[in-house]
Design a protein around this motif. Sequence first.
Motif, short mmCIF file in Angstrom:
data_model
loop_
_atom_site.label_atom_id
_atom_site.label_comp_id
_atom_site.label_asym_id
_atom_site.label_seq_id
_atom_site.Cartn_x
_atom_site.Cartn_y
_atom_site.Cartn_z
N MET A 190 30.96 -19.79 -65.88
CA MET A 190 31.56 -18.84 -64.93
C MET A 190 31.80 -19.43 -63.53
O MET A 190 32.89 -19.27 -62.97
CB MET A 190 30.65 -17.60 -64.84
CG MET A 190 31.39 -16.33 -64.80
SD MET A 190 32.57 -16.19 -66.15
CE MET A 190 33.57 -14.91 -65.49
N MET A 234 27.33 -29.09 -63.92
CA MET A 234 27.04 -28.32 -65.13
C MET A 234 27.44 -29.07 -66.39
O MET A 234 27.41 -28.50 -67.47
CB MET A 234 27.79 -27.00 -65.07
CG MET A 234 27.51 -26.28 -63.79
SD MET A 234 28.31 -24.72 -63.72
CE MET A 234 27.48 -23.93 -65.04
N ARG A 265 23.94 -17.48 -57.94
CA ARG A 265 25.19 -17.03 -58.55
C ARG A 265 26.43 -17.48 -57.80
O ARG A 265 27.52 -17.00 -58.06
CB ARG A 265 25.21 -15.49 -58.66
CG ARG A 265 24.27 -14.92 -59.69
CD ARG A 265 24.67 -15.29 -61.12
NE ARG A 265 23.75 -14.69 -62.07
CZ ARG A 265 22.61 -15.25 -62.47
NH1 ARG A 265 22.27 -16.45 -62.03
NH2 ARG A 265 21.83 -14.63 -63.33
N MET A 266 26.29 -18.35 -56.81
CA MET A 266 27.48 -18.88 -56.15
C MET A 266 27.12 -20.23 -55.54
O MET A 266 25.94 -20.49 -55.25
CB MET A 266 27.99 -17.92 -55.08
CG MET A 266 26.97 -17.65 -54.01
SD MET A 266 27.63 -16.54 -52.79
CE MET A 266 26.21 -16.40 -51.73
N PRO A 267 28.11 -21.09 -55.34
CA PRO A 267 27.81 -22.40 -54.76
C PRO A 267 27.13 -22.23 -53.40
O PRO A 267 27.56 -21.41 -52.59
CB PRO A 267 29.19 -23.04 -54.60
CG PRO A 267 30.07 -22.32 -55.57
CD PRO A 267 29.55 -20.93 -55.65
N ASP A 280 17.49 -21.22 -65.88
CA ASP A 280 18.39 -22.23 -66.48
C ASP A 280 18.30 -23.58 -65.78
O ASP A 280 18.36 -24.62 -66.44
CB ASP A 280 19.85 -21.75 -66.38
CG ASP A 280 20.10 -20.51 -67.22
OD1 ASP A 280 19.25 -20.21 -68.08
OD2 ASP A 280 21.13 -19.86 -67.00
N LYS A 320 8.10 -14.82 -62.24
CA LYS A 320 9.17 -13.97 -62.79
C LYS A 320 8.58 -12.62 -63.16
O LYS A 320 7.36 -12.47 -63.21
CB LYS A 320 9.91 -14.68 -63.93
CG LYS A 320 9.16 -14.87 -65.23
CD LYS A 320 9.77 -16.00 -66.05
CE LYS A 320 11.20 -15.77 -66.48
NZ LYS A 320 11.35 -14.80 -67.56
N LYS A 365 9.78 -11.24 -69.47
CA LYS A 365 10.27 -12.26 -70.39
C LYS A 365 11.80 -12.40 -70.31
O LYS A 365 12.46 -12.85 -71.24
CB LYS A 365 9.85 -11.90 -71.83
CG LYS A 365 8.35 -11.67 -72.00
CD LYS A 365 7.80 -12.44 -73.18
CE LYS A 365 6.30 -12.36 -73.41
NZ LYS A 365 5.41 -12.31 -72.33
N GLY A 394 17.58 -16.33 -68.47
CA GLY A 394 18.43 -16.69 -67.35
C GLY A 394 19.87 -16.30 -67.63
O GLY A 394 20.16 -15.63 -68.64
N ASP A 434 7.49 -9.04 -59.30
CA ASP A 434 8.64 -9.28 -58.42
C ASP A 434 8.28 -10.44 -57.47
O ASP A 434 7.18 -10.45 -56.89
CB ASP A 434 8.94 -8.01 -57.64
CG ASP A 434 10.07 -8.21 -56.68
OD1 ASP A 434 11.23 -8.26 -57.13
OD2 ASP A 434 9.80 -8.36 -55.47
P1 NAP Z 1 18.76 -17.75 -63.93
O1 NAP Z 1 18.80 -18.79 -64.98
O2 NAP Z 1 19.80 -16.71 -63.94
O3 NAP Z 1 17.30 -17.06 -64.03
C1 NAP Z 1 16.88 -16.13 -63.12
C2 NAP Z 1 15.46 -15.72 -63.51
O4 NAP Z 1 14.96 -14.95 -62.40
C3 NAP Z 1 15.38 -14.84 -64.73
O5 NAP Z 1 14.76 -15.53 -65.80
C4 NAP Z 1 14.59 -13.61 -64.29
O6 NAP Z 1 13.50 -13.40 -65.19
C5 NAP Z 1 14.08 -13.98 -62.89
N1 NAP Z 1 14.14 -12.88 -61.94
C6 NAP Z 1 15.15 -12.00 -61.74
N2 NAP Z 1 14.84 -11.14 -60.77
C7 NAP Z 1 13.60 -11.48 -60.33
C8 NAP Z 1 12.73 -10.97 -59.33
N3 NAP Z 1 13.06 -9.90 -58.58
N4 NAP Z 1 11.53 -11.58 -59.14
C9 NAP Z 1 11.18 -12.64 -59.90
N5 NAP Z 1 11.95 -13.17 -60.85
C10 NAP Z 1 13.15 -12.59 -61.07
O7 NAP Z 1 18.75 -18.38 -62.48
P2 NAP Z 1 18.94 -19.92 -62.02
O8 NAP Z 1 17.88 -20.77 -62.62
O9 NAP Z 1 19.10 -19.84 -60.55
O10 NAP Z 1 20.28 -20.39 -62.70
C11 NAP Z 1 21.53 -19.94 -62.26
C12 NAP Z 1 22.40 -19.66 -63.46
O11 NAP Z 1 23.54 -18.91 -63.01
C13 NAP Z 1 22.93 -20.92 -64.11
O12 NAP Z 1 23.06 -20.74 -65.50
C14 NAP Z 1 24.30 -21.08 -63.46
O13 NAP Z 1 25.19 -21.82 -64.23
C15 NAP Z 1 24.72 -19.63 -63.37
N6 NAP Z 1 25.72 -19.35 -62.33
C16 NAP Z 1 25.69 -20.02 -61.17
C17 NAP Z 1 26.64 -19.78 -60.19
C18 NAP Z 1 26.62 -20.61 -58.93
O14 NAP Z 1 27.69 -20.92 -58.43
N7 NAP Z 1 25.46 -20.90 -58.39
C19 NAP Z 1 27.62 -18.78 -60.40
C20 NAP Z 1 27.59 -18.04 -61.60
C21 NAP Z 1 26.63 -18.36 -62.54
P3 NAP Z 1 12.84 -11.95 -65.33
O15 NAP Z 1 13.94 -11.01 -65.71
O16 NAP Z 1 11.80 -12.10 -66.37
O17 NAP Z 1 12.26 -11.61 -63.99
#
Ligand code: NAP
Length: 457
Positions: free
Chosen positions: A207, A256, A342-344, A384, A416, A419, A422, A442
Amino acid sequence: MEHDFIEFSYLAASVLFILGMKGLSHPESARRGMKMAQVGMLLAIVGTLLQKQIISYEWIVVGLIIGSLIGGAIAHFVPMTALPQQTALSHAFGAFAASLVGIAEFHRHGVELTGLKMVAINFEVLLGSLTTTGSLVAAAKLQGLMPGVPLTFKGQNVFNFTLLFVALAAFIYILAVPGATVAFYVMLTIAFIFGLMLVLPIAAADMPVVMSLLNSYAGLAAAATGFAISNNVLIIAGTLNGFSGFMLSVLMCKAMNRSITNVLFGAFGSVSESVATERTGEMRELNLEDVATQLAYARQVVFVPGYGMATAQAQHVVHELSETLEKRGVTVKFAVHPVAGRMPGHMNVLLAEANVPYSQLYELEQINPDFPHTDVSVVIGANDVVNPDARDNPSSSIAGMPILEVDRSKSVVVLKRGKGKGFSGLENPLFFMENCGLLYGDAKGTLAKLVQAVQQA
Ligand code: NAP
């Protein structure tokens, strides 16, 4: 005199846009860069409002009021976590505006339109229309209004290439036969459908790449508009936007592990079935006091923020915890993955907001060799970007995506709520490893309790 002023305001605006972008390349100068770009935009608008061709200031004022109200409301009410879908909507609006200008120009000049001007209008309408629908689908997917999974069907690529072929045939026909209205609308309709087809098969980790690519398309549509209506500032700003969006796509692809040819042809649909590594161990729940003691007596702690830190708005309290640890002599670092959140730049923005010093932020390549010397890595709502399957399991759909190798540190604590998976929807073998434990709750609340417990340790 008036003409000179307009040209000067456009030139100054263009210089400010370039300087603004330069400023955005580093967190320390980003705010200044943003202000420069804002002044540039103001100058461009003032210059445009002085154009002699303007026939109705009344409609412009109405548009200005409605646009400002919507823009102000968005800036005020849209939470940081919803910025990606808001950005997608902005692309859709900008691209649709470009398309409308193209359609208006086509009808205004009719058969007189030939050569380069017609090429520019065709590009404007083609790119503008496909970006409009593509961005709307991206926004709907990111907002959860549409299923986040890839929507594919048999023969999709053949169908897409046929659409593209017919659109290009119409493009050429319009050049050969000036004023060919039917061909023009065929091209327009196909471009709208093509935008949908381009984004429907995309999901999960792809995305962000498609978002920056749509950003690039919107910029190129604006540049084509500039050529169509002979407006220099649109040409410059559109080209800057188009190419910076493209460069960002390339960088995101690298981060990615997507191939750029896939991006260029929009052929994301063929995501193969992902096979997760067999789990052997159990997820181990940790006790808050034990974690606090571990942190308080560590030599080096690395915080790894992710999307969960953003949803919990835990950036301020994580800074508080880092300061508490530093006062005890612990070395604290923050590891920032380029696509965390979710964003750069999502994590950079949040950590900067919480005044975490830039000197404590480490990029992926800088911090990975440091993990084996790290006593505790604290993963705050990231999943992730710390999934070792990306490195170890070639059958995983995120195979090859560079990760923060927290699993190589002596101990890993994951904050987190439960369970939850991501963004990619994949299981994470890290959580089952012997050196890893989970602290449920949280992130903001858990970190606040950790601050107190560390102070008492
Ligand atoms: P992620 O893989 O989306 O994981 C987020 C984790 O946070 C979840 O496992 C969730 O587990 C936990 N979480 C959510 N709310 C929480 C809270 N209030 N307190 C504690 N934990 C919480 O996040 P990431 O590792 O940052 O990876 C980003 C992903 O988004 C990548 O796959 C990337 O490709 C994608 N992405 C990135 C962009 C970008 O530009 N950066 C844009 C779109 C997509 P629980 O539900 O168990 O709490």
